[in-house]
Design a protein around this motif. Sequence first.
Motif, PDB file in Angstrom:
ATOM      1  N   MET A 154       0.836  -1.185   0.000  1.00 48.28           N
ATOM      2  CA  MET A 154       0.000   0.000   0.000  1.00 48.28           C
ATOM      3  C   MET A 154       0.882   1.251   0.000  1.00 48.28           C
ATOM      4  O   MET A 154       2.024   1.220   0.462  1.00 48.28           O
ATOM      5  CB  MET A 154      -0.925   0.009   1.228  1.00 48.28           C
ATOM      6  CG  MET A 154      -1.767  -1.251   1.364  1.00 48.28           C
ATOM      7  SD  MET A 154      -2.892  -1.240   2.773  1.00 48.28           S
ATOM      8  CE  MET A 154      -4.205  -0.180   2.144  1.00 48.28           C
ATOM      9  N   SER A 155       0.353   2.347  -0.519  1.00 51.81           N
ATOM     10  CA  SER A 155       1.098   3.606  -0.542  1.00 51.81           C
ATOM     11  C   SER A 155       1.145   4.214   0.862  1.00 51.81           C
ATOM     12  O   SER A 155       0.436   3.774   1.777  1.00 51.81           O
ATOM     13  CB  SER A 155       0.420   4.588  -1.495  1.00 51.81           C
ATOM     14  OG  SER A 155      -0.848   4.981  -0.977  1.00 51.81           O
ATOM     15  N   GLY A 156       1.977   5.228   1.023  1.00 50.55           N
ATOM     16  CA  GLY A 156       2.066   5.904   2.312  1.00 50.55           C
ATOM     17  C   GLY A 156       0.741   6.510   2.745  1.00 50.55           C
ATOM     18  O   GLY A 156       0.349   6.414   3.909  1.00 50.55           O
ATOM     19  N   GLY A 157       0.029   7.106   1.792  1.00 48.46           N
ATOM     20  CA  GLY A 157      -1.265   7.690   2.124  1.00 48.46           C
ATOM     21  C   GLY A 157      -2.292   6.642   2.529  1.00 48.46           C
ATOM     22  O   GLY A 157      -3.075   6.857   3.456  1.00 48.46           O
ATOM     23  N   GLN A 158      -2.272   5.487   1.839  1.00 51.96           N
ATOM     24  CA  GLN A 158      -3.197   4.416   2.198  1.00 51.96           C
ATOM     25  C   GLN A 158      -2.853   3.829   3.569  1.00 51.96           C
ATOM     26  O   GLN A 158      -3.747   3.515   4.357  1.00 51.96           O
ATOM     27  CB  GLN A 158      -3.172   3.327   1.126  1.00 51.96           C
ATOM     28  CG  GLN A 158      -3.843   3.735  -0.179  1.00 51.96           C
ATOM     29  CD  GLN A 158      -3.715   2.672  -1.251  1.00 51.96           C
ATOM     30  OE1 GLN A 158      -2.722   1.936  -1.309  1.00 51.96           O
ATOM     31  NE2 GLN A 158      -4.707   2.593  -2.129  1.00 51.96           N
ATOM     32  N   CYS A 159      -1.557   3.678   3.854  1.00 57.62           N
ATOM     33  CA  CYS A 159      -1.157   3.179   5.173  1.00 57.62           C
ATOM     34  C   CYS A 159      -1.589   4.149   6.268  1.00 57.62           C
ATOM     35  O   CYS A 159      -1.989   3.714   7.357  1.00 57.62           O
ATOM     36  CB  CYS A 159       0.352   2.962   5.221  1.00 57.62           C
ATOM     37  SG  CYS A 159       0.918   1.473   4.371  1.00 57.62           S
ATOM     38  N   GLN A 160      -1.514   5.444   5.996  1.00 52.57           N
ATOM     39  CA  GLN A 160      -1.971   6.411   6.998  1.00 52.57           C
ATOM     40  C   GLN A 160      -3.474   6.288   7.206  1.00 52.57           C
ATOM     41  O   GLN A 160      -3.967   6.403   8.335  1.00 52.57           O
ATOM     42  CB  GLN A 160      -1.605   7.830   6.572  1.00 52.57           C
ATOM     43  CG  GLN A 160      -1.840   8.894   7.639  1.00 52.57           C
ATOM     44  CD  GLN A 160      -0.981   8.697   8.863  1.00 52.57           C
ATOM     45  OE1 GLN A 160      -1.146   7.738   9.607  1.00 52.57           O
ATOM     46  NE2 GLN A 160      -0.061   9.611   9.097  1.00 52.57           N
ATOM     47  N   ARG A 161      -4.217   6.019   6.152  1.00 52.24           N
ATOM     48  CA  ARG A 161      -5.655   5.804   6.292  1.00 52.24           C
ATOM     49  C   ARG A 161      -5.947   4.524   7.099  1.00 52.24           C
ATOM     50  O   ARG A 161      -6.904   4.483   7.870  1.00 52.24           O
ATOM     51  CB  ARG A 161      -6.320   5.733   4.914  1.00 52.24           C
ATOM     52  CG  ARG A 161      -6.343   7.077   4.193  1.00 52.24           C
ATOM     53  CD  ARG A 161      -6.861   6.954   2.770  1.00 52.24           C
ATOM     54  NE  ARG A 161      -6.715   8.200   2.043  1.00 52.24           N
ATOM     55  CZ  ARG A 161      -7.635   9.168   1.997  1.00 52.24           C
ATOM     56  NH1 ARG A 161      -8.787   9.015   2.632  1.00 52.24           N
ATOM     57  NH2 ARG A 161      -7.414  10.285   1.321  1.00 52.24           N
ATOM     58  N   VAL A 162      -5.110   3.505   6.914  1.00 50.74           N
ATOM     59  CA  VAL A 162      -5.250   2.290   7.729  1.00 50.74           C
ATOM     60  C   VAL A 162      -5.022   2.629   9.198  1.00 50.74           C
ATOM     61  O   VAL A 162      -5.764   2.174  10.084  1.00 50.74           O
ATOM     62  CB  VAL A 162      -4.263   1.202   7.263  1.00 50.74           C
ATOM     63  CG1 VAL A 162      -4.270   0.026   8.243  1.00 50.74           C
ATOM     64  CG2 VAL A 162      -4.625   0.715   5.865  1.00 50.74           C
ATOM     65  N   MET A 163      -3.998   3.434   9.491  1.00 48.99           N
ATOM     66  CA  MET A 163      -3.711   3.822  10.863  1.00 48.99           C
ATOM     67  C   MET A 163      -4.871   4.612  11.472  1.00 48.99           C
ATOM     68  O   MET A 163      -5.213   4.440  12.644  1.00 48.99           O
ATOM     69  CB  MET A 163      -2.430   4.655  10.922  1.00 48.99           C
ATOM     70  CG  MET A 163      -1.156   3.887  10.613  1.00 48.99           C
ATOM     71  SD  MET A 163      -0.817   2.565  11.796  1.00 48.99           S
ATOM     72  CE  MET A 163      -0.601   3.517  13.291  1.00 48.99           C
ATOM     73  N   ILE A 164      -5.476   5.469  10.674  1.00 53.19           N
ATOM     74  CA  ILE A 164      -6.632   6.239  11.156  1.00 53.19           C
ATOM     75  C   ILE A 164      -7.809   5.300  11.421  1.00 53.19           C
ATOM     76  O   ILE A 164      -8.492   5.418  12.445  1.00 53.19           O
ATOM     77  CB  ILE A 164      -7.006   7.330  10.136  1.00 53.19           C
ATOM     78  CG1 ILE A 164      -5.891   8.384  10.049  1.00 53.19           C
ATOM     79  CG2 ILE A 164      -8.333   7.998  10.530  1.00 53.19           C
ATOM     80  CD1 ILE A 164      -6.073   9.372   8.915  1.00 53.19           C
ATOM     81  N   ALA A 165      -8.041   4.366  10.506  1.00 57.13           N
ATOM     82  CA  ALA A 165      -9.124   3.392  10.703  1.00 57.13           C
ATOM     83  C   ALA A 165      -8.911   2.600  11.982  1.00 57.13           C
ATOM     84  O   ALA A 165      -9.844   2.348  12.752  1.00 57.13           O
ATOM     85  CB  ALA A 165      -9.213   2.457   9.495  1.00 57.13           C
TER      86      ALA A 165
END
Length: 282
Positions: A154-165
């Motif tokens: 996953m991209s950095g932005g997607q990983c950050q969204r995972v962390m937020i989730a």
Amino acid sequence: MALLEIRNLSVGFETSTGRFHAVKGIDLDVHPREVLAVVGESGSGKSVAMLAAMGLLPKTAIIQADVMRFDGRDLLTMPDAQRREIIGRDISMIFQEPIASLNPCFTVGYQIEEVLRAHLNMGARARRARAIELFRAVGIPDPEGRLASYPHQMSGGQCQRVMIAMAIACKPKLLIADEPTTALDVTIQKQILDLLMTLQEDTGMGMIMITHDMGVVAETADRVVVMYKGRKMEEAGVLDIFESPSHPYTRALLSALPELATGDRLPTVSDFIDTQALAEGA
């Protein structure tokens, strides 16, 4: 009543040359539905103070406080078992460097479902449904398929969204966002900030935004705490901080913003005040 109340918090670490004080006697409050920005340059003690409140510092840390209370409960005297129930459920944190914060050996779906199992005791089917719902809420495309992805896929932005989730999975009362956009490009930074503010407004949770970016402060905060060398220099409403800062360090911090720079050299805080004298006098 404040959601999180801290009085006279100090954090130190023993080193070969003596005790190093990372945080020195700070007071801090954050209320429900409020966004508090904790701002300062790297090494000012922002993250250490919040990790101390969450009980996530190593055992070598020396933590002292007169008051450390969350939602009316005393974190200083609370048994470790009770504190573990709160951390991750009622208080959650988005850490810096999302790719480094996710375990590379497990899929992102497993990691989110593990949070739900540990804190909410959900069954397998309910965990998967909630994970899909969370991925959809944070804007991850094809949420069902993405549950099977590993962080490196996953991209950095997607990983950050995972962390937020993961951070909002248990509907926390307080979310601590530690430099949530540092490792992302400018367009993704805007998306992540908009997502965080939408989630905060929709859920009514309190939020602490740890940052050194005054632009992020201007866009997100209700109140601002300015830190330097482990101490709180100033606390005020966000408009007051930008329009009439009272502390010399805050004025210097704002004056050193790159967008205000003129000439051939970017200014630094030390161009406006004697930072050595400030540190020694603090």
